[in-house]
Write an enzyme that holds these catalytic residues in place. Structure first.
Site, PDB file in Angstrom:
ATOM      1  N   GLU A 169       3.887  -0.180   1.412  1.00 27.17           N
ATOM      2  CA  GLU A 169       2.799  -0.251   0.431  1.00 27.17           C
ATOM      3  C   GLU A 169       1.517  -0.777   1.053  1.00 27.17           C
ATOM      4  O   GLU A 169       0.474  -0.817   0.399  1.00 27.17           O
ATOM      5  CB  GLU A 169       3.186  -1.197  -0.716  1.00 27.17           C
ATOM      6  N   ASP A 225       0.177   1.099  -4.311  1.00 24.59           N
ATOM      7  CA  ASP A 225      -0.445   0.022  -3.539  1.00 24.59           C
ATOM      8  C   ASP A 225      -0.971   0.528  -2.205  1.00 24.59           C
ATOM      9  O   ASP A 225      -2.000   0.048  -1.730  1.00 24.59           O
ATOM     10  CB  ASP A 225       0.556  -1.116  -3.316  1.00 24.59           C
ATOM     11  N   HIS A 251      -0.487  -1.447 -13.574  1.00 27.94           N
ATOM     12  CA  HIS A 251       0.881  -1.428 -14.087  1.00 27.94           C
ATOM     13  C   HIS A 251       0.908  -1.097 -15.577  1.00 27.94           C
ATOM     14  O   HIS A 251       1.869  -0.516 -16.061  1.00 27.94           O
ATOM     15  CB  HIS A 251       1.583  -2.751 -13.773  1.00 27.94           C
ATOM     16  N   CYS A 285       8.091   6.461  -4.016  1.00 33.02           N
ATOM     17  CA  CYS A 285       8.311   6.066  -5.410  1.00 33.02           C
ATOM     18  C   CYS A 285       7.012   5.685  -6.123  1.00 33.02           C
ATOM     19  O   CYS A 285       7.038   5.213  -7.248  1.00 33.02           O
ATOM     20  CB  CYS A 285       9.324   4.921  -5.497  1.00 33.02           C
TER      21      CYS A 285
END
Ligand code: PEP
Ligand code: MG
Length: 583
Positions: free
Chosen positions: A439, A463, A195, A510
């Site tokens: 994910e 993920d 992240h 996304c």
């Protein structure tokens, strides 16, 4: 002589940077150091001077606190300032220097150990936390004793044009450093899909991660050249190299200006198929960049950043105010709010429980699992999303689904909440779309059933790749195995798209893959018509979309999927590039 260091590059639209290093010292743990009695006075003076600098630094931080900041922040600083004059710390350290003939750093460390032990033995939980203050204060003094900045000084430093070099940066650090004019990041640890990396990309700050011992070899203040495309850091670059990189900086600027002409152009392929390009947001302020780059809406708003760099939890009203701010900024285009995805590499301490450290946080209590377990965390957010839906086009998205029962539970909670809100006369949009993220391989494999329960699906490849290939996305040691084009990943993506199509459910992507122009042709050929990405990637992806013949790509991708195990990633991309060139 130029020295080169290598790591893993994380590049947005600015792959190159040149700037002076701002090296953050590691945690400074001095080693025992005896000194000659004649040097005792020198060490006492060094201690006094470090104390004076640390106090001056804290006072300057205190004077810069905006008036709107909660009062306890200033109180923290006052407590630290007081501790810097406390005899239990200062006089005791002086005594250790004088009596044991040891240097100031080591004496301070010994006194820190004594105080920490005393605090550790206290029964009172609040007093025990004061031990952290001792640690903090000692670290600040050690910084000035050792002459290098630390993470604590980062908050107050002038970082404009600087390359921040650190052993690691947390997502919270990256948030704190936005809008500070940082030229680049170099870290010793971290994977390019962590992240922190995603934030760096969204801030358009070129980053090189996994440069082992960077804080050791790179000197504070020296000029560095960062190439985030190749993952290279150059120190003491000669004039020829500097000239080359300065010209690259200029051509990157020119390319960015050239792309601006696409902002008002439609996102439509050569054969006339519309492709919806959406933005990913981390903070409400990102709306400006999303609109400036022509986003058709927000496909992912990562709400977990609302919970970082603060004490306590946001309440329903704070959630609502934030969502309304974004909705209003978007001027009528849809906002997809992902319910909080805390846990794994986005830890937080807001529940105040003494949560044990988990061995595998990425597989643990994160995202929707945490929300279903802790209604006090989930309900204020859920009610705020529903209330905001009365004011503009909002979609709610559930992260990290791994079983159908999780979705059923969330849908039941939403129905109950709607009933309660109706009773209370609170308005909401009864048709607000509810979607889920794919994910986890398990979610991809039951995508058909999820698609029948939900209004839309969104594929989170960051993920999905991590869990399919068993690669920790934050670990630079295994990042060479992190491959979005792995046949297993592509089959799960295709399976999800087809399953959604069967029940006519919208499906988008996304994850970072959606914003990487190298993959645009592949994703369109796989059947995706909705992609959500960092605002900085929108125009480059739009340029690719406008050059694609989707019918031809779909035909080619069908052929590729039949022989996926026999085709290398490079060959796959080359074949699709040929199709794009031929049209
Ligand atoms: C993803 O996993 O692809 C995703 C978009 O979620 P995050 O990166 O926030 O985990
Ligand atoms: Mg994710």
């Amino acid at each position: 002589m130029t020295s080169a260091f290598h790591g893993l590059g994380v590049a947005g639209t600015r792959p190159v940077a040149i700037g002076a290093a701002f090296v953050l010292a590691r945690d400074l743990v001095p080693s025992p150091d005896e000194i000659a009695p004649a040097l005792v006075d020198t060490e006492l003076r060094r201690l006094d001077s470090a104390l004076a600098c640390a106090r001056q630094h804290l006072e300057s931080v205190r004077s810069q606190i905006p008036a709107s900041t909660p009062v306890h922040i200033a109180e923290f600083i006052d407590a630290h300032l007081l501790m810097m004059t406390d005899s239990a710390l200062v006089d005791a350290t002086r005594e250790l220097i004088t009596q044991n003939c040891i240097n100031a750093s080591w004496a301070l460390q010994l006194q820190r150990d004594t105080l920490v032990e005393i605090f550790d033995q206290m029964d009172d939980a609040y007093l025990r936390t004061r031990r952290d203050d001792v640690e903090h204060v000692v670290r600040q003094i050690q910084v000035f004793l050792n002459g290098e900045p630390s993470a604590d000084t980062l908050a107050a430093a002038d970082l404009h044009g600087r390359v921040v070099v650190a052993d690691d940066l947390t997502p919270a650090d990256a948030i704190m450093l936005r809008n500070r004019g940082v030229a680049a990041f170099v870290t010793e640890h971290g994977g390019p899909m962590s992240h922190t990396a995603i934030l760096a990309r969204s801030l358009d700050i070129p980053t090189v991660m996994g440069v082992h011992n960077a804080t050791h070899y790179l000197r504070h203040g020296e000029l560095l050249v960062i190439n985030a495309e190749t993952g290279t850091v150059l120190a003491e670059a000669d004039s020829g190299i500097l000239m080359y990189y300065r010209s690259r900086l200029a051509s990157a600027d020119a390319r960015r200006s050239a792309l601006r002409r696409l902002v008002r152009e439609p996102s439509v392929s050569l054969d006339g198929t519309p492709v919806i390009l959406l933005a990913n947001l981390e903070l409400p302020e990102d709306v400006t960049a999303a609109c400036a780059n022509g986003a058709a809406g927000v496909g992912l708003y990562r709400t977990e950043f609302l919970y970082m760099n603060r004490e306590g939890l946001p309440d329903e009203e704070e959630h609502l105010a934030t969502y309304l701010q974004i909705v209003r900024g978007l001027d009528g285009v849809p906002l997809t709010i992902r319910t909080l995805d805390l846990g794994a590499d986005k830890p937080f301490h807001g529940l105040g429980s003494d949560a044990p450290a988990h061995n595998n946080p990425a597989l643990g209590l994160r995202a929707i699992r945490l929300c279903l377990k802790e209604p006090s965390l989930f309900m204020p957010q859920l009610r705020a999303i529903l209330r905001a839906s009365a004011e503009g086009p909002i979609r709610l998205m559930i992260p990290m689904i791994s079983s159908l029962s999780e979705v059923d539970q969330v849908l039941t909670i939403i129905s109950q909440t709607r009933r309660a809100m109706r009773r209370d006369g609170l308005p909401f949009d009864p048709l607000m779309p509810i979607g889920g993220m794919i994910e986890v391989p398990a979610a991809a494999l039951v995508a058909g059933a999820l698609a029948r329960r939900l209004d839309f699906l969104s594929i989170g490849t960051n993920d999905l790749v991590q869990y399919t290939l068993a690669i920790d996305r934050t670990d630079d040691a295994v990042s060479y195995l992190y491959d979005p084009l792995h046949p297993a990943v592509l089959r799960l993506i295709k399976w999800t798209i087809d399953a959604a199509a069967e029940s006519r459910t919208r499906v988008s992507m996304c994850g970072e893959m959606a914003g990487d122009p190298r993959y645009t042709a592949l994703l369109l050929g796989l059947g995706l018509r909705e992609l959500s990405m960092q605002p900085g990637s929108l125009l480059e992806v739009k340029e690719r979309v406008r050059g694609c013949d989707i019918a031809a790509l779909e035909h080619e991708v069908r052929g590729i999927m039949d022989h996926l195990d026999d085709i290398s990633s490079q060959h796959l991309l080359d074949r699709l590039a040929e199709v794009s060139l031929a049209t």
